[in-house]
Motif scaffolding. Structure first.
Motif, PDB file in Angstrom:
ATOM      1  N   LEU A 184      36.312  21.897  50.001  1.00 11.00           N
ATOM      2  CA  LEU A 184      36.175  22.980  49.118  1.00 11.00           C
ATOM      3  C   LEU A 184      36.326  24.277  50.187  1.00 11.00           C
ATOM      4  O   LEU A 184      36.796  25.175  49.483  1.00 11.00           O
ATOM      5  CB  LEU A 184      34.527  22.975  48.719  1.00 11.00           C
ATOM      6  N   GLU A 185      35.938  24.367  51.231  1.00 11.43           N
ATOM      7  CA  GLU A 185      36.073  25.436  52.269  1.00 11.43           C
ATOM      8  C   GLU A 185      37.476  25.759  52.582  1.00 11.43           C
ATOM      9  O   GLU A 185      37.482  27.053  52.620  1.00 11.43           O
ATOM     10  CB  GLU A 185      34.970  25.320  53.264  1.00 11.43           C
ATOM     11  N   HIS A 186      38.240  24.774  52.987  1.00 11.47           N
ATOM     12  CA  HIS A 186      39.540  25.115  53.648  1.00 11.47           C
ATOM     13  C   HIS A 186      40.774  24.679  52.736  1.00 11.47           C
ATOM     14  O   HIS A 186      41.828  24.791  53.221  1.00 11.47           O
ATOM     15  CB  HIS A 186      39.572  24.388  55.033  1.00 11.47           C
ATOM     16  N   ASN A 187      40.486  23.915  51.650  1.00 11.13           N
ATOM     17  CA  ASN A 187      41.758  23.493  51.116  1.00 11.13           C
ATOM     18  C   ASN A 187      41.827  24.019  49.497  1.00 11.13           C
ATOM     19  O   ASN A 187      42.835  23.436  48.890  1.00 11.13           O
ATOM     20  CB  ASN A 187      41.537  22.004  51.062  1.00 11.13           C
ATOM     21  N   LEU A 188      40.853  24.517  49.160  1.00 15.45           N
ATOM     22  CA  LEU A 188      40.858  25.102  47.541  1.00 15.45           C
ATOM     23  C   LEU A 188      40.592  26.478  47.491  1.00 15.45           C
ATOM     24  O   LEU A 188      39.753  26.890  47.992  1.00 15.45           O
ATOM     25  CB  LEU A 188      39.916  24.200  46.831  1.00 15.45           C
ATOM     26  N   TYR A 189      41.440  27.384  46.882  1.00 15.83           N
ATOM     27  CA  TYR A 189      41.656  28.564  46.538  1.00 15.83           C
ATOM     28  C   TYR A 189      42.169  28.926  45.321  1.00 15.83           C
ATOM     29  O   TYR A 189      42.823  28.136  44.549  1.00 15.83           O
ATOM     30  CB  TYR A 189      42.688  29.341  47.630  1.00 15.83           C
ATOM     31  N   GLY A 190      41.381  30.089  44.761  1.00 10.50           N
ATOM     32  CA  GLY A 190      41.699  30.440  43.512  1.00 10.50           C
ATOM     33  C   GLY A 190      41.611  31.924  42.975  1.00 10.50           C
ATOM     34  O   GLY A 190      40.874  32.769  43.740  1.00 10.50           O
ATOM     35  N   ILE A 191      42.329  32.557  42.176  1.00  9.07           N
ATOM     36  CA  ILE A 191      42.461  33.969  42.035  1.00  9.07           C
ATOM     37  C   ILE A 191      42.348  34.266  40.521  1.00  9.07           C
ATOM     38  O   ILE A 191      43.120  33.464  39.702  1.00  9.07           O
ATOM     39  CB  ILE A 191      43.551  34.793  42.618  1.00  9.07           C
ATOM     40  N   ASP A 192      41.386  34.919  40.009  1.00  7.18           N
ATOM     41  CA  ASP A 192      41.428  35.413  38.681  1.00  7.18           C
ATOM     42  C   ASP A 192      40.993  36.832  38.412  1.00  7.18           C
ATOM     43  O   ASP A 192      40.233  37.309  39.403  1.00  7.18           O
ATOM     44  CB  ASP A 192      40.576  34.681  37.904  1.00  7.18           C
ATOM     45  N   ILE A 193      41.721  37.501  37.574  1.00  5.86           N
ATOM     46  CA  ILE A 193      41.516  39.001  37.215  1.00  5.86           C
ATOM     47  C   ILE A 193      40.106  39.112  36.654  1.00  5.86           C
ATOM     48  O   ILE A 193      39.509  40.497  36.779  1.00  5.86           O
ATOM     49  CB  ILE A 193      42.550  39.724  36.444  1.00  5.86           C
ATOM     50  N   ASP A 194      39.482  38.165  36.152  1.00  6.91           N
ATOM     51  CA  ASP A 194      38.133  38.377  35.382  1.00  6.91           C
ATOM     52  C   ASP A 194      37.086  37.719  36.486  1.00  6.91           C
ATOM     53  O   ASP A 194      37.054  36.655  36.928  1.00  6.91           O
ATOM     54  CB  ASP A 194      38.275  37.481  34.184  1.00  6.91           C
ATOM     55  N   LEU A 195      36.471  38.616  36.734  1.00  5.25           N
ATOM     56  CA  LEU A 195      35.117  38.131  37.755  1.00  5.25           C
ATOM     57  C   LEU A 195      34.381  37.145  36.991  1.00  5.25           C
ATOM     58  O   LEU A 195      33.610  36.379  37.778  1.00  5.25           O
ATOM     59  CB  LEU A 195      34.204  39.336  38.108  1.00  5.25           C
ATOM     60  N   ARG A 196      34.081  37.158  35.744  1.00  6.38           N
ATOM     61  CA  ARG A 196      33.191  36.279  35.374  1.00  6.38           C
ATOM     62  C   ARG A 196      33.868  34.742  35.187  1.00  6.38           C
ATOM     63  O   ARG A 196      32.862  33.879  35.523  1.00  6.38           O
ATOM     64  CB  ARG A 196      32.851  36.390  33.748  1.00  6.38           C
ATOM     65  N   SER A 197      35.201  34.568  35.385  1.00 12.83           N
ATOM     66  CA  SER A 197      35.953  33.530  35.259  1.00 12.83           C
ATOM     67  C   SER A 197      35.756  33.004  36.758  1.00 12.83           C
ATOM     68  O   SER A 197      35.710  31.654  36.959  1.00 12.83           O
ATOM     69  CB  SER A 197      37.385  33.643  34.953  1.00 12.83           C
ATOM     70  N   CYS A 198      35.871  33.754  37.937  1.00 10.87           N
ATOM     71  CA  CYS A 198      35.604  33.359  39.110  1.00 10.87           C
ATOM     72  C   CYS A 198      34.261  33.027  39.187  1.00 10.87           C
ATOM     73  O   CYS A 198      33.935  31.756  40.180  1.00 10.87           O
ATOM     74  CB  CYS A 198      35.981  34.675  39.813  1.00 10.87           C
ATOM     75  N   GLN A 199      33.190  33.519  38.850  1.00  9.99           N
ATOM     76  CA  GLN A 199      31.898  33.252  38.957  1.00  9.99           C
ATOM     77  C   GLN A 199      31.686  31.667  38.374  1.00  9.99           C
ATOM     78  O   GLN A 199      30.854  30.817  38.762  1.00  9.99           O
ATOM     79  CB  GLN A 199      30.871  34.116  38.398  1.00  9.99           C
ATOM     80  N   LEU A 200      32.138  31.673  37.109  1.00  9.78           N
ATOM     81  CA  LEU A 200      31.955  30.223  36.473  1.00  9.78           C
ATOM     82  C   LEU A 200      32.548  29.013  37.271  1.00  9.78           C
ATOM     83  O   LEU A 200      32.222  28.006  37.052  1.00  9.78           O
ATOM     84  CB  LEU A 200      32.304  30.364  35.041  1.00  9.78           C
ATOM     85  N   THR A 201      33.700  29.457  37.842  1.00  9.76           N
ATOM     86  CA  THR A 201      34.607  28.464  38.523  1.00  9.76           C
ATOM     87  C   THR A 201      33.659  27.834  39.592  1.00  9.76           C
ATOM     88  O   THR A 201      33.730  26.856  39.861  1.00  9.76           O
ATOM     89  CB  THR A 201      35.938  29.012  38.800  1.00  9.76           C
ATOM     90  N   ALA A 202      33.224  28.897  40.360  1.00  7.28           N
ATOM     91  CA  ALA A 202      32.408  28.562  41.643  1.00  7.28           C
ATOM     92  C   ALA A 202      31.400  27.836  41.349  1.00  7.28           C
ATOM     93  O   ALA A 202      30.976  26.830  41.918  1.00  7.28           O
ATOM     94  CB  ALA A 202      32.058  29.836  42.374  1.00  7.28           C
ATOM     95  N   PHE A 203      30.647  28.196  40.038  1.00 13.41           N
ATOM     96  CA  PHE A 203      29.395  27.692  39.707  1.00 13.41           C
ATOM     97  C   PHE A 203      29.848  26.017  39.116  1.00 13.41           C
ATOM     98  O   PHE A 203      29.074  24.972  39.565  1.00 13.41           O
ATOM     99  CB  PHE A 203      28.821  28.158  38.456  1.00 13.41           C
ATOM    100  N   ASN A 204      30.906  25.751  38.578  1.00 18.20           N
ATOM    101  CA  ASN A 204      31.387  24.665  38.089  1.00 18.20           C
ATOM    102  C   ASN A 204      31.734  23.748  39.404  1.00 18.20           C
ATOM    103  O   ASN A 204      31.385  22.380  39.627  1.00 18.20           O
ATOM    104  CB  ASN A 204      32.603  24.606  37.218  1.00 18.20           C
ATOM    105  N   LEU A 205      32.381  24.163  40.234  1.00 15.30           N
ATOM    106  CA  LEU A 205      32.667  23.510  41.663  1.00 15.30           C
ATOM    107  C   LEU A 205      31.410  23.280  42.221  1.00 15.30           C
ATOM    108  O   LEU A 205      31.258  21.729  42.825  1.00 15.30           O
ATOM    109  CB  LEU A 205      33.410  24.296  42.603  1.00 15.30           C
ATOM    110  N   TYR A 206      30.334  23.995  42.287  1.00 12.86           N
ATOM    111  CA  TYR A 206      28.966  23.497  42.815  1.00 12.86           C
ATOM    112  C   TYR A 206      28.483  22.537  42.227  1.00 12.86           C
ATOM    113  O   TYR A 206      28.068  21.412  42.836  1.00 12.86           O
ATOM    114  CB  TYR A 206      28.009  24.877  42.714  1.00 12.86           C
ATOM    115  N   LEU A 207      28.517  22.648  40.865  1.00  9.58           N
ATOM    116  CA  LEU A 207      27.857  21.188  40.031  1.00  9.58           C
ATOM    117  C   LEU A 207      28.743  20.027  40.510  1.00  9.58           C
ATOM    118  O   LEU A 207      27.846  19.102  40.678  1.00  9.58           O
ATOM    119  CB  LEU A 207      27.931  21.753  38.690  1.00  9.58           C
ATOM    120  N   LYS A 208      29.825  20.027  40.281  1.00 14.58           N
ATOM    121  CA  LYS A 208      30.496  18.860  40.536  1.00 14.58           C
ATOM    122  C   LYS A 208      30.370  18.352  42.116  1.00 14.58           C
ATOM    123  O   LYS A 208      30.297  17.125  42.331  1.00 14.58           O
ATOM    124  CB  LYS A 208      32.079  19.125  40.470  1.00 14.58           C
TER     125      LYS A 208
END
Length: 333
Positions: free
Chosen positions: A1-25
Motif C-alpha cells: 500500500l505504501e510503496h506500490n499503489l498511487y492515485g490522483i483525483d481532482i475531487d478531494l472527497r473521492s481521494c478520502q473515500l478511496t483511502a478509507f476503502n483501502l483501509y477497510l480492505k
C-alpha cells in the motif's frame, strides 16, 4: 500500500473515500491473517484540486530550502502559479519540461550539492526530499498543509510506474475549460480531448515496456482527429496488447460506446494484439460473453476474438482500428 499503489483525483472527497476503502480492505485482510495490531501506512492518494496550490503562508520555507531567486525556485513558482490559475487542470499538469530543465541546470546542481548530502539523482528524488524538508519546516497552517499536498502531487507525477490505469472524464472537447484547452495545446501532442490527453499523462509515467490500461470512448477507433495516436500505437511508440470493444451499456447513465484496452508503452510495437468484439451484445450478457471469448472456447458461430497483426492496420488509409475486417479486404488498399 505504501510503496506500490498511487492515485490522483481532482475531487478531494473521492481521494478520502478511496483511502478509507483501502483501509477497510487492508484491515479486513490483516485480521484474517491474524495481524490484530494493523496500522494503516501513508498511502500515495493525492488530490489534484487547484486549491492545494494556495501556499502563500509557506513560501518562506520554500524559499529557504530551494534558494530564493534561483532558476529552480522560479520554475517551482511557475508550476504553482499555473496550477493555481488553471482550474480543472488536475493531473494534466506537466511537471517535467521547465522544472526538469531547471533542476538539471548547473546552477541548481551547485545549489543542491550541500542539500540533503547532494544525493539527488533525479527530479523525483529531489521532490521527495523537498517534501520531507517542508514537512519539518512548516506549520499546520492552511498554507503549510497545501504546500505539503502540492509537493506530494508533484512526487506522484514524476515517478515511473509499471502500470498506469485511468477512467477519464467522458465528454467532448467542448466541456474542457478554455484555459485547460490552451494549456493542453501547448504541452501535449494529440488533439485536445480529455481521455486522449489523460492517456498521454499515463504514457509519460509508464516505464519502457510498461502498460497503460484505460476504459474510454470508442471514438478514437475511427475519428480522424485521433489518427496520429492510432499510428503511434500500431507503430514504433507502443502497441495494443489487448482491446475489448464493449459498446454501450457498460457505464450506468453514460450514453457512450466504450472500449477497454491495455497498451504497451514506450517500446517498439509487438507483432500482434488480442481484440474482442462485444458491441452488439446486450448489457446483461456482456460479462459472460467476454469471459468465454477471452478465456474459453473461441469456436462459436459468431467470431468474438481476433488475433491481429498490428501492422495490418496501416494498410488502410487513416489507420482505422477495424480489427474484424479480413486481410483479403485490407489487401484491396
Amino acid at each position: 500500500l505504501e510503496h506500490n499503489l498511487y492515485g490522483i483525483d481532482i475531487d478531494l472527497r473521492s481521494c478520502q473515500l478511496t483511502a478509507f476503502n483501502l483501509y477497510l480492505k487492508a484491515r479486513e485482510r490483516a485480521e484474517s491473517e491474524g495481524a490484530a495490531d494493523f496500522h494503516m501506512p501513508n498511502v500515495g492518494i493525492v488530490s489534484a484540486d487547484n486549491r492545494v496550490a494556495e501556499i502563500e503562508e509557506a513560501e518562506e520555507a520554500l524559499n529557504r530550502i530551494t534558494g530564493e531567486g534561483t532558476d529552480l525556485r522560479e520554475a517551482i513558482g511557475d508550476i504553482i502559479q499555473t496550477f493555481q490559475q488553471t482550474e480543472a487542470l488536475g493531473s494534466l499538469l506537466d511537471v517535467s519540461g521547465r522544472l526538469e530543465e531547471a533542476f538539471e541546470s548547473e546552477e541548481a546542481q551547485l545549489n543542491l550539492s550541500d542539500y540533503d548530502q547532494g544525493t539527488h539523482q533525479s527530479l523525483n528524488s529531489f521532490l521527495r526530499s523537498l517534501r520531507e524538508a517542508v514537512d519539518q519546516q512548516t506549520s499546520d497552517s492552511f498554507g503549510g498543509q497545501n504546500l505539503r499536498s502540492f509537493l506530494h502531487l508533484l512526487v506522484v507525477l514524476t515517478q515511473e510506474y509499471d502500470t498506469a490505469l485511468m477512467n477519464p472524464p467522458y465528454g467532448s472537447r467542448g466541456r474542457m475549460p478554455g484555459k485547460v484547452k490552451e494549456y493542453v495545446g501547448r504541452h501535449y501532442e494529440y488533439t485536445t480531448e480529455y481521455y486522449i490527453n489523460f492517456f498521454e499523462v499515463c504514457d509519460r509515467l509508464a516505464r519502457p515496456n510498461g502498460r497503460v490500461g484505460m476504459l474510454v470512448s470508442h471514438s478514437f477507433m475511427f475519428n480522424s482527429s485521433f489518427r496520429e495516436f492510432r499510428e503511434d500505437f500500431v507503430g514504433d511508440r507502443g502497441s495494443f496488447d489487448f482491446f475489448s470493444e464493449f459498446g454501450y451499456g457498460i457505464l450506468d447513465n453514460a450514453t457512450v460506446g466504450t472500449v477497454g484496452t491495455v497498451v504497451r508503452s514506450n517500446t517498439f510495437s509487438s507483432d500482434s494484439g488480442t481484440f474482442i468484439r462485444l458491441a452488439d451484445i446486450k448489457k446483461e450478457n456482456k460479462e459472460p460473453t467476454f469471459l468465454t471469448a477471452a478465456f474459453g472456447n473461441t469456436q462459436s458461430r459468431i467470431q468474438r476474438r481476433y488475433q491481429m497483426e498490428l501492422s495490418e492496420f496501416k494498410m488502410v488509409p487513416g489507420t482505422p482500428l477495424s480489427y474484424w475486417v479480413p486481410r483479403e479486404l485490407r489487401d484491396l488498399y
